[in-house]
Scaffold this active site. Structure first.
Site, PDB file in Angstrom:
ATOM      1  N   ASP A 292       1.839   3.511   1.879  1.00  0.00           N
ATOM      2  CA  ASP A 292       2.947   4.027   2.867  1.00  0.00           C
ATOM      3  C   ASP A 292       3.523   2.794   3.490  1.00  0.00           C
ATOM      4  O   ASP A 292       4.322   2.927   4.552  1.00  0.00           O
ATOM      5  CB  ASP A 292       2.529   4.816   4.099  1.00  0.00           C
ATOM      6  CG  ASP A 292       2.092   6.202   3.539  1.00  0.00           C
ATOM      7  OD1 ASP A 292       2.805   6.844   2.579  1.00  0.00           O
ATOM      8  OD2 ASP A 292       1.013   6.769   3.868  1.00  0.00           O
TER       9      ASP A 292
ATOM     10  N   HIS B 282      -1.937   2.627  -5.155  1.00  0.00           N
ATOM     11  CA  HIS B 282      -3.225   3.209  -4.815  1.00  0.00           C
ATOM     12  C   HIS B 282      -4.259   2.287  -5.338  1.00  0.00           C
ATOM     13  O   HIS B 282      -4.151   1.327  -6.016  1.00  0.00           O
ATOM     14  CB  HIS B 282      -3.124   4.548  -5.445  1.00  0.00           C
ATOM     15  CG  HIS B 282      -2.609   4.555  -6.932  1.00  0.00           C
ATOM     16  ND1 HIS B 282      -3.384   4.135  -7.874  1.00  0.00           N
ATOM     17  CD2 HIS B 282      -1.357   4.585  -7.538  1.00  0.00           C
ATOM     18  CE1 HIS B 282      -2.776   4.329  -8.982  1.00  0.00           C
ATOM     19  NE2 HIS B 282      -1.588   4.745  -8.683  1.00  0.00           N
TER      20      HIS B 282
ATOM     21  N   SER C  17       0.822  -1.293   0.023  1.00  0.00           N
ATOM     22  CA  SER C  17       0.114  -0.066   0.099  1.00  0.00           C
ATOM     23  C   SER C  17       0.908   1.150  -0.091  1.00  0.00           C
ATOM     24  O   SER C  17       1.950   1.118   0.151  1.00  0.00           O
ATOM     25  CB  SER C  17      -0.957   0.014   1.161  1.00  0.00           C
ATOM     26  OG  SER C  17      -1.444  -1.160   1.253  1.00  0.00           O
TER      27      SER C  17
ATOM     28  N   LYS D   9       8.493  -2.443   9.050  1.00  0.00           N
ATOM     29  CA  LYS D   9       8.526  -1.221   9.889  1.00  0.00           C
ATOM     30  C   LYS D   9       8.477  -1.996  11.245  1.00  0.00           C
ATOM     31  O   LYS D   9       7.954  -1.628  12.158  1.00  0.00           O
ATOM     32  CB  LYS D   9       7.271  -0.489   9.546  1.00  0.00           C
ATOM     33  CG  LYS D   9       7.514   0.248   8.273  1.00  0.00           C
ATOM     34  CD  LYS D   9       6.422   1.427   8.264  1.00  0.00           C
ATOM     35  CE  LYS D   9       6.098   2.122   6.745  1.00  0.00           C
ATOM     36  NZ  LYS D   9       5.610   3.080   6.686  1.00  0.00           N
TER      37      LYS D   9
ATOM     38  N   LYS E  74       7.576   0.365   0.221  1.00  0.00           N
ATOM     39  CA  LYS E  74       8.037  -0.448  -1.011  1.00  0.00           C
ATOM     40  C   LYS E  74       9.380   0.260  -1.595  1.00  0.00           C
ATOM     41  O   LYS E  74      10.140  -0.406  -1.893  1.00  0.00           O
ATOM     42  CB  LYS E  74       6.849  -0.365  -2.082  1.00  0.00           C
ATOM     43  CG  LYS E  74       7.203  -1.567  -2.772  1.00  0.00           C
ATOM     44  CD  LYS E  74       5.668  -2.048  -3.251  1.00  0.00           C
ATOM     45  CE  LYS E  74       4.760  -0.893  -3.726  1.00  0.00           C
ATOM     46  NZ  LYS E  74       5.196  -0.291  -4.996  1.00  0.00           N
TER      47      LYS E  74
ATOM     48  N   SER F 241     -29.523   7.477 -38.318  1.00  0.00           N
ATOM     49  CA  SER F 241     -31.110   7.605 -38.358  1.00  0.00           C
ATOM     50  C   SER F 241     -31.400   8.708 -39.300  1.00  0.00           C
ATOM     51  O   SER F 241     -30.905   9.776 -38.830  1.00  0.00           O
ATOM     52  CB  SER F 241     -31.656   7.777 -36.723  1.00  0.00           C
ATOM     53  OG  SER F 241     -32.957   7.874 -36.874  1.00  0.00           O
TER      54      SER F 241
ATOM     55  N   SER G  42     -26.217   0.393 -37.487  1.00  0.00           N
ATOM     56  CA  SER G  42     -24.990  -0.359 -37.131  1.00  0.00           C
ATOM     57  C   SER G  42     -23.697   0.774 -36.673  1.00  0.00           C
ATOM     58  O   SER G  42     -22.951   0.693 -37.781  1.00  0.00           O
ATOM     59  CB  SER G  42     -24.596  -1.294 -38.177  1.00  0.00           C
ATOM     60  OG  SER G  42     -24.914  -0.899 -39.410  1.00  0.00           O
TER      61      SER G  42
ATOM     62  N   THR H 166       5.218  -1.743  -8.661  1.00  0.00           N
ATOM     63  CA  THR H 166       4.183  -1.130  -8.842  1.00  0.00           C
ATOM     64  C   THR H 166       3.464  -0.498  -8.002  1.00  0.00           C
ATOM     65  O   THR H 166       3.750  -0.785  -6.716  1.00  0.00           O
ATOM     66  CB  THR H 166       2.923  -2.419  -9.343  1.00  0.00           C
ATOM     67  OG1 THR H 166       3.057  -3.455  -8.315  1.00  0.00           O
ATOM     68  CG2 THR H 166       3.469  -2.835 -10.730  1.00  0.00           C
ATOM     69  N   PRO H 167       2.777   0.641  -7.987  1.00  0.00           N
ATOM     70  CA  PRO H 167       2.140   1.476  -6.927  1.00  0.00           C
ATOM     71  C   PRO H 167       0.978   0.816  -6.400  1.00  0.00           C
ATOM     72  O   PRO H 167       0.408  -0.270  -6.687  1.00  0.00           O
ATOM     73  CB  PRO H 167       1.658   2.530  -7.831  1.00  0.00           C
ATOM     74  CG  PRO H 167       1.155   2.140  -9.173  1.00  0.00           C
ATOM     75  CD  PRO H 167       2.278   0.846  -9.608  1.00  0.00           C
TER      76      PRO H 167
END
Lengths: 633, 305
Positions: free
Chosen positions: A33, A113, A31, A165, A36, A468, A540, A110-111
């Site tokens: 914070d 968010h 995640s 952490k 990473k 149309s 179409s 990879t992030p």
């Protein structure tokens, strides 16, 4: 002697050792914070992949925009594009490289968010292992579960849980064990064969490269130690042999080789092989490389094979062991992850690319989609960006494949939008559907040719497309009147009329429009089989569906007629009062107003109703039919 | 690499196999591919891989060298010898307007020179021959903004790169579909590092330009960078006197823009040893990267390779 000392003392010995390193590709997920970037930055730093000039820049940046006070902010080392640096988040997949004495590593970063599934799936598709970061203070979060789920869906068989952490929870063994237990309870529902948890502090360096003096209770390897030791290759080489043919190598008449990258197993000269989907059998004659012929080649190698028999093989075919060849089918149960802002349209024809074959595919509405946060299966009509669903998929010809579970190379595919050429979906084949195998085509004595001959005409589809009110039906009506008068057999499928019956259940959403056209295309194909000149008068609006209709017919049978009337003119005519309603907001998804019309790029016939009477337009169409040999003059 | 394969492939074998796979995909799906050949060590590796990918056929595409007119003389002679030896087709292109206007790094500065003789010249050449796919030797480890570059990178008809709109690359399935006028830059060495390149050159005994090896060469020190006086077009300042120094080059480009490093490394082993023991990254020798932070990304959006 320590390996790095070899650099100065005996460079030849060093090179020899390092030329035999293996390669591990892994993905890091966490995640926002979880630390990473700090972890990756530290791995790069500790493995000495940062040079002095980069370090100087890093120290300057740390002071300017860093979040670690006077200390080096390792995260700055891995955040790439300028826009992202300003926002302080990474927004895409980035690849990093570092090496130790035993291995080279490629890290997909990879992030963390919300808009995440697409990026993580991209990184995971080439990863052998996933490092899942958890903030020890937070424990297992919804996001952790999501990451684990996506990794398992993508067939990542090794997961390392890095509980980060630890310095902020007093290096507590109890906290670590609780998180570990928590995660394992959850992971039992997923298919993750190898799971290992490590307590770390990316910031302080505990258990990242070296052990930790604060956590004597942890006796396992450090993160890097684990990454160096884990074996991920054995499974790949133990698979049955597969090689999708990429390119046929014909330098002269005497040599015919099949170039490709081995997608599983081992191959040796003399091995019995089967070529799919044709099913023809042969033996491997040689494994050709520029250096010399090989005695054997293994999964992951790019080689050129020659066979003992001259058989017809082209790009996209699969050469496989004849003992356990891949399956062949044209309908599959698949898991699809949607990657595009435009939702998936069930029934639409997409391009599908497998390991080296390009085919046409249509996807049915999902049986269900999976909520990546709860793993709940939910009903769904389509898939939106970042959604994962279970869908049936049909291709336009039988292809060879394995289930993704068994082989990630031969069981995967991407879906490509025909208009934008973007990669809009990624998929994994679960199993073939027997439907195709059990319903055989009934050969009939009175076939299309007989039907056509009896009527003394060549059957065709005249596909009128346009806004149309452009005049499609009026012109089609006049064309049919003339055909009738000259003794031809024809029939009109009119958009409005068909919606009263066959397509009564369909509305005007994009998905329904696609299904509307698919049904009409299939009906017009039946009418062509009956030997009729079939006039289709449908707005179409989408190119992809008109293309689908075209592909159903034989070469030359499909005649696209673009009734080109500017929107302003059609709106003035407004024969059914629909534009007025749409403008007033009382009619949703009306083509030209709030739903797009994609004009044909190369129609067989184009009619500009602005400067042409109905009679002239009909005459133009009849002339076109004569030119194409559909009818005689 | 070796005649008998072991069950575990080495990292170099995997990188090699990946690059070959990529090249074969491009040749199968693009109409008119070309390989951009810069004569440097990365190009040397890329060309070697192409020879392997299509063996016993020759690579089914020509090489293209964008010649700014300011390359080291040794690069040009090396290039011509190698191409003749391998029997390949080489196209060279120099921006004719730039040539007519006498554009050069000494008179116009590195930014103008690079833009006109390199960036614009490359676009001209790609347009002239209507190439729809061009192999380049760029690597993701070279610079931070390249870490996110795809292996298949699409450029608009105006050669623009849009970092916000890149196709995801899944597994090793590459989507090569493109619109009329669009072209693709393909980077088969994306996942190689500088060390991988050198190790592979060593292992495969790939010939490289002698400038990479240390030798006595005439240089002047200008603004903290050692510049080799490769011909008499270099205007010397009053206090400058070319002196012979034992130097070599870590990257190769236009000689006025390429800094030499003092070195005694005159074998491949010595070069690798020196690289592993030095503390500065390879692009530092390039004058164009120093302009500003994230400058490479800016250049790329403008069409620099």
């Amino acid at each position: 002697m320590h390996q790095s000392d070899l650099i100065s003392s005996d460079i030849d010995a060093y090179l020899k050792a390092h030329e035999n390193k293996s390669l591990l590709r892994f993905i890091t997920c966490g995640s926002v914070d979880d630390g990473k970037s700090t972890l990756i930055g530290r791995l790069l730093y500790e493995s000495k992949m940062i040079f002095e000039d980069q370090l100087t820049a890093l120290e300057q940046d740390s002071k300017k925009v860093g979040t670690q006070g006077e200390n080096i902010d390792f995260a700055l080392l891995v955040d790439g594009l300028a826009a992202e640096r300003e926002q302080g988040i990474t927004i895409d997949v980035a690849y990093r490289f570092f090496a130790t004495e035993h291995r080279k590593f490629i890290v997909a970063d990879t992030p963390g968010h919300e808009q995440y599934t697409r990026n993580m799936a991209t990184g995971a598709s080439t990863a052998d292992l996933a490092v899942l970061l958890i903030d020890a203070r937070q424990g297992v979060l919804t996001q952790t579960k999501r990451h684990a789920f996506i990794a398992s869906q993508l067939g990542v068989r090794h997961i390392v849980l890095a509980v980060n952490k630890m310095d902020l929870v007093d290096y507590s063994e109890k906290v670590f064990n609780e998180i570990d237990d928590d995660f394992k309870t959850f992971a039992d529902q997923l298919d993750i064969p190898n799971l290992h948890a490590i307590p770390v502090s990316a910031l302080a360096g505990d258990n990242v490269v070296d052990g930790s003096r604060y956590m004597p209770w942890y006796e396992g390897p450090s993160l890097l130690g684990y990454l160096e030791g884990v074996d991920v290759e054995a499974e790949e080489t133990s698979l049955p042999f597969r090689m999708p043919v990429q390119w046929v190598n014909r330098p002269d008449l005497d040599f015919r080789g099949y170039a490709g990258r081995i997608a599983g197993g081992i191959v040796r000269p003399g091995d019995d092989v089967r070529v799919l989907p044709s099913g023809k059998q042969s033996k491997i004659a040689r494994i050709v490389t520029m250096d010399s012929d090989l005695d054997e080649a293994v999964s992951g190698q790019s080689v050129t094979l020659t066979l003992t028999d001259e058989i017809d093989i082209s790009r996209g075919d699969v050469i496989a062991t004849s003992e356990t060849p891949p399956e062949i089918s044209d309908q599959f149960d698949t898991t699809i992850i949607w990657l595009s802002e435009e939702p998936m349209l069930p029934g639409r024809s997409y391009r599908m690319k497998t390991s080296s074959r390009l085919v046409s595919a249509t996807v049915n509405a999902p049986k269900h989609k999976t909520d990546v946060n709860t793993l709940q299966k939910l009903p769904a009509k389509t898939l939106q960006l970042n959604e994962i669903g279970n869908c049936t998929l049909a291709v336009d010809r039988p292809i060879a494949f394995d289930s993704y579970n068994e082989n990630r190379q031969t069981g995967s595919f991407i879906l490509i939008d025909r208009m934008t050429n973007n990669t809009v979906g990624m998929g994994m084949i679960n199993f073939p559907l027997r439907r195709a195998a059990n319903i055989h085509w009934q050969n009939l004595d009175i076939n299309k040719a007989a039907n056509a001959e009896q009527k003394g005409q060549s059957p065709a589809v005249l596909w009128f497309t346009g806004l149309s009110g452009s005049g499609k039906s009026t012109i089609a009506n006049e064309v049919q009147r003339r055909l009738f008068a000259s003794g031809r057999h024809s029939f009109i499928l009119d958009g409005d009329n068909v919606r009263h019956g066959l397509n009564r259940d369909l509305g005007f959403t994009d998905a329904d429009r696609v299904e509307n056209i698919r049904r009409v295309a299939e009906v017009s194909k039946l009418m062509v089989d009956a030997g009729l000149i079939t006039l289709v008068s449908f707005i179409s609006p989408f190119r992809a569906e008109r293309e689908l209709a075209r592909n159903l017919m034989e070469e030359g049978e499909f005649i696209e007629i673009f009734v080109n009337t500017p929107l302003s003119v059609a709106e003035t005519r407004d024969p059914k009062g629909l534009y007025k309603k749409a403008r007033a907001g009382n009619l949703k998804n009306f083509t030209g107003i709030d739903s797009p019309y994609e004009a044909p790029e190369n129609p067989e016939i184009e009619i500009n109703t602005d400067d042409m009477s109905v009679e002239d337009a009909a005459e133009r169409v009849i002339k076109g039919l004569i030119e194409r040999g559909i009818i005689e003059a | 690499m070796s005649a008998t394969a072991q069950i575990h492939l080495t990292h170099l074998q995997r990188l090699e196999a990946e690059a070959i796979h990529i090249m074969r995909e491009v040749v199968s799906e693009a109409q008119n591919p070309v390989m951009l050949y810069s004569v440097g060590k990365d190009s040397a590796v890329m060309l070697h891989l192409a020879m392997k990918a299509f063996y016993p056929s020759k690579p089914p595409f020509p090489l293209l060298h964008v010649d700014t007119g300011w390359k080291f003389k040794e690069m040009i002679s090396f290039r011509d010898d190698l191409v003749a030896k391998l029997g390949l087709e080489l196209l060279t292109h120099t921006n004719p307007e730039g040539l007519a206007d006498g554009i050069g790094p000494f008179t116009h500065g590195s930014a103008v020179h690079t833009d006109i003789m390199k960036t614009q010249a490359l676009k001209q050449a790609l347009d002239k021959y209507e190439f729809d796919a061009a192999f380049g030797g760029a690597r993701r480890d070279e610079e931070k903004s390249r870490a996110k570059e795809r292996i298949f990178s699409f450029r608009s008809a105006q050669h623009q790169w849009d970092p916000k709109n890149q196709r995801p690359e899944l597994w090793s399935i590459y989507n090569v579909q493109k619109h009329e006028g669009e072209s693709i830059r393909v980077f088969p060495l994306s996942n190689w590092t500088e060390l991988d390149i050198w190790q592979y050159i060593h292992l495969e005994q790939i010939p490289i330009v002698p400038l990479y090896f240390a030798a006595e060469r005439p240089v002047v020190e200008r603004d903290g960078t050692l510049i080799m006086v490769d011909d008499d077009r270099m205007p010397l300042r009053d206090d400058e006197q070319p002196i012979l120094k034992n130097v070599r080059f870590r990257t190769l480009g236009c000689y006025p823009l390429t800094g030499a490093v003092e070195s005694t490394a005159d074998t491949l082993q010595d070069i690798i040893q020196e690289m592993l023991l030095t503390r500065t990254s390879e692009r530092q020798g390039r004058v164009i990267d120093h302009d500003q932070s994230a400058s490479m990304e800016k250049k790329k959006q403008e069409g620099y390779f």
